[in-house]
Design a protein around this motif. Structure first.
Motif, PDB file in Angstrom:
ATOM      1  N   ALA A   1       9.393  -7.666  -6.027  1.00 47.98           N
ATOM      2  CA  ALA A   1       8.528  -6.586  -5.550  1.00 47.98           C
ATOM      3  C   ALA A   1       7.643  -7.046  -4.401  1.00 47.98           C
ATOM      4  CB  ALA A   1       7.671  -6.073  -6.704  1.00 47.98           C
ATOM      5  N   ASP A   2       7.181  -8.284  -4.467  1.00 55.42           N
ATOM      6  CA  ASP A   2       6.352  -8.822  -3.378  1.00 55.42           C
ATOM      7  C   ASP A   2       7.137  -8.894  -2.067  1.00 55.42           C
ATOM      8  OD1 ASP A   2       4.067  -9.112  -4.889  1.00 55.42           O
ATOM      9  OD2 ASP A   2       4.474 -11.197  -5.443  1.00 55.42           O
TER      10      ASP A   2
ATOM     11  N   ALA B   1       9.456  -6.838  -1.186  1.00 61.43           N
ATOM     12  CA  ALA B   1       9.614  -5.460  -0.698  1.00 61.43           C
ATOM     13  C   ALA B   1       8.415  -5.005   0.121  1.00 61.43           C
ATOM     14  CB  ALA B   1       9.826  -4.517  -1.878  1.00 61.43           C
ATOM     15  N   ALA B   2       7.266  -5.524  -0.189  1.00 59.82           N
ATOM     16  CA  ALA B   2       6.051  -5.100   0.509  1.00 59.82           C
ATOM     17  C   ALA B   2       6.121  -5.375   2.006  1.00 59.82           C
ATOM     18  CB  ALA B   2       4.839  -5.799  -0.097  1.00 59.82           C
ATOM     19  N   THR B   3       6.829  -6.434   2.416  1.00 60.01           N
ATOM     20  CA  THR B   3       6.887  -6.804   3.834  1.00 60.01           C
ATOM     21  C   THR B   3       8.281  -6.654   4.453  1.00 60.01           C
ATOM     22  OG1 THR B   3       7.271  -9.119   3.199  1.00 60.01           O
ATOM     23  CG2 THR B   3       4.989  -8.452   3.605  1.00 60.01           C
TER      24      THR B   3
ATOM     25  N   LYS C   1       9.090   0.719  -1.207  1.00 71.22           N
ATOM     26  CA  LYS C   1       7.818   0.002  -1.262  1.00 71.22           C
ATOM     27  C   LYS C   1       6.945   0.521  -2.403  1.00 71.22           C
ATOM     28  CE  LYS C   1       7.442  -1.371   3.613  1.00 71.22           C
ATOM     29  NZ  LYS C   1       6.618  -1.301   4.842  1.00 71.22           N
ATOM     30  N   ASN C   2       6.916   1.829  -2.578  1.00 67.03           N
ATOM     31  CA  ASN C   2       6.112   2.419  -3.652  1.00 67.03           C
ATOM     32  C   ASN C   2       6.659   2.030  -5.026  1.00 67.03           C
ATOM     33  OD1 ASN C   2       4.378   3.685  -1.839  1.00 67.03           O
ATOM     34  ND2 ASN C   2       5.559   5.598  -1.825  1.00 67.03           N
TER      35      ASN C   2
ATOM     36  N   ALA D   1       8.363  -0.674  -5.724  1.00 65.90           N
ATOM     37  CA  ALA D   1       8.044  -2.094  -5.917  1.00 65.90           C
ATOM     38  C   ALA D   1       6.593  -2.272  -6.361  1.00 65.90           C
ATOM     39  CB  ALA D   1       8.302  -2.865  -4.631  1.00 65.90           C
ATOM     40  N   ALA D   2       5.699  -1.491  -5.762  1.00 70.06           N
ATOM     41  CA  ALA D   2       4.281  -1.576  -6.134  1.00 70.06           C
ATOM     42  C   ALA D   2       4.075  -1.128  -7.580  1.00 70.06           C
ATOM     43  CB  ALA D   2       3.449  -0.710  -5.185  1.00 70.06           C
TER      44      ALA D   2
ATOM     45  N   LYS E   1       5.242  -3.923  -9.962  1.00 67.01           N
ATOM     46  CA  LYS E   1       4.260  -5.003 -10.039  1.00 67.01           C
ATOM     47  C   LYS E   1       3.048  -4.586 -10.860  1.00 67.01           C
ATOM     48  CE  LYS E   1       1.646  -8.211  -7.132  1.00 67.01           C
ATOM     49  NZ  LYS E   1       1.394  -8.679  -5.737  1.00 67.01           N
ATOM     50  N   LYS E   2       2.596  -3.364 -10.677  1.00 65.08           N
ATOM     51  CA  LYS E   2       1.424  -2.860 -11.397  1.00 65.08           C
ATOM     52  C   LYS E   2       1.670  -2.798 -12.900  1.00 65.08           C
ATOM     53  CE  LYS E   2      -1.768   1.081 -11.502  1.00 65.08           C
ATOM     54  NZ  LYS E   2      -2.067   2.413 -10.896  1.00 65.08           N
TER      55      LYS E   2
ATOM     56  N   ASP F   1      16.549  -2.866   1.586  1.00 69.67           N
ATOM     57  CA  ASP F   1      16.426  -1.748   0.643  1.00 69.67           C
ATOM     58  C   ASP F   1      17.633  -1.686  -0.285  1.00 69.67           C
ATOM     59  OD1 ASP F   1      14.076  -1.167   1.932  1.00 69.67           O
ATOM     60  OD2 ASP F   1      14.892   0.530   3.076  1.00 69.67           O
TER      61      ASP F   1
END
Length: 211
Positions: free
Chosen positions: A76-77, A79-81, A89-90, A92-93, A96-97, A157
């Motif tokens: 997930a980290d 995916a952020a970049t 991205k959402n 992945a966030a 992680k959350k 992706d």
């Protein structure tokens, strides 16, 4: 004289024996009582009154899921970049959350049970093989992770979604095993949450791959 001596020594001997007997009883009581008192002292932490009743499946579930979640967060980290899609991205966030707090909870259970907590970098079960990257756990190999790290944009992706679907399927399989064979109610409840949330995310990721 001999008879008189015998009359004197017999009571004296009886008194001496009685005194020894009292000494043995007095000495034996603490000797027998000490293990009785020490057993609860040792069994209280081991029994895990604070942790609650649990079995080997509960321990295995926690030890396998911690590194599994850690790898999902690592993905997930990336995916952020590297992801080009806002939806990826959402997603992945969200992963992680959700999985960060679960790692903390799983680790707390293992500590309460007196079981080893997998250290970062291990593949689960304290570093022991438990299915490997091609087993039901859905873990990515080192090669997979390097390929994902090297990808960017739309290619990332696709790779992320494909790998995370496999990853989630492994987590769902482990959670189902916990539900069927586990004993610790909170762990079984977490397993139910994992099955529900990650099954929904699998459906979403498959939908994104079709676009």
């Amino acid at each position: 004289m001999k008879r008189a001596f015998a009359l004197i020594t017999v009571p004296a001997l009886a008194i001496a024996l009685a005194a020894c007997g009292d000494g043995d009883d007095g000495g034996s009581m603490p000797a027998h009582s000490m293990p009785a008192h020490s057993m609860p002292a040792h069994s209280a932490p081991a029994g895990g009154a604070q942790a609650g009743p649990h079995n080997g499946q509960d321990v295995m579930f926690a030890q396998m899921m911690i590194p599994h979640h850690r790898q999902a967060i690592e993905m997930a980290d990336l995916a952020a970049t590297r992801a080009s899609s806002a939806e990826v991205k959402n997603l992945a966030a969200d992963i992680k959350k959700a999985q960060g707090p679960e790692i903390q909870q799983l680790g707390a259970w293992l500590k309460a049970w007196g079981a080893p907590v997998p250290s970062p970098g291990t593949t689960g079960m304290g570093g022991m093989h438990h299915g490997g990257t091609d087993g039901m756990d859905g873990m990515m190999s080192e090669k997979d992770m390097k390929e994902l790290e090297a990808a960017k944009g739309a290619a990332f992706d696709r790779a992320f979604l494909t790998m995370m679907i496999q990853h989630h399927e492994g987590a769902v399989a482990m959670a189902k095993a916990e539900q069927s064979s586990g004993q610790f109610p909170p762990a079984k409840q977490m397993a139910a949450t994992i099955i529900s949330s990650q099954t929904a995310e699998i459906a979403k990721m498959r939908s994104l791959l079709k676009r």
